[in-house]
Design an enzyme around this catalytic site. Structure first.
Site: not given
Length: 193
Positions: A27-29
């Protein structure tokens, strides 16, 4: 002449199945990890996809060290580097990810992955289909997917910066309006101007 497999099973040879299947979860963040748990769970369920494709559960390895890290190439991703190393060591027969953007959001990483998968005969699977980077049409689709993923990230950044500028302009306008009113005048909002 290029060989075009008539069914996905032809790509999943006994040699490939004798190696490990790697499921890459990202997941990006941290915010996405906390608030979009369904996506994370969906990515973990790709283990079942690898098993359905013929890998024994004990030969499926989940790489999830990059949860909360962007794939844009500006952050070191130990999980992605581990995946690249496992492919380069000849340990991988399959790489599974929800979609291309989970693996890399920049062309450098994406094409490095494709090249190594091609050299070591590793098949890539997403949630819908299989890709053999050695097969011309599959490599073309994967290449386009990587390009689109990087372009999408670029568009997201542009929209984010435009929103920030607009927000600053709005705050600046509201600030000027508040300063411009004499202290003895009744309170009025800027929208009445």
């Amino acid at each position: 002449m290029l060989a075009i497999p008539s069914s996905p099973d032809e790509r999943l040879t006994a040699v490939r199945r004798s190696k490990f299947a790697y499921v890459y979860v990202r997941q990006s963040s941290i915010n996405q990890v906390r608030h979009h748990q369904e996506s994370t769970e969906l990515q973990y369920s790709l283990v079942d996809r690898a098993v359905r494709l013929g890998w024994p559960p004990d030969r499926v390895v989940v790489i999830d060290e990059d949860l909360g890290k962007s794939g844009n190439g500006q952050v070191e991703r130990g999980g992605f580097q581990r995946l690249i190393a496992e492919i380069g060591l000849g340990n991988a027969g399959l790489v599974v990810s929800l979609d291309a953007s989970r693996l890399a959001r920049n062309n450098r990483d994406w094409h490095q992955l494709l090249e190594l998968c091609s050299l070591f005969g590793v098949v890539i699977a997403d949630g819908e289909r299989l890709y053999d980077p050695c097969a011309y049409h599959d490599r073309l689709l994967l290449g386009l997917s990587g390009i689109m993923s990087e372009a999408e990230l670029h568009q997201i950044r542009i929209r984010l910066h435009q929103g920030e500028r607009q927000k600053r302009r709005g705050a600046s306008f509201a600030y000027r309006c508040q300063v411009a009113w004499p202290t003895t005048a009744p309170a009025r909002s800027c929208s009445t101007l």
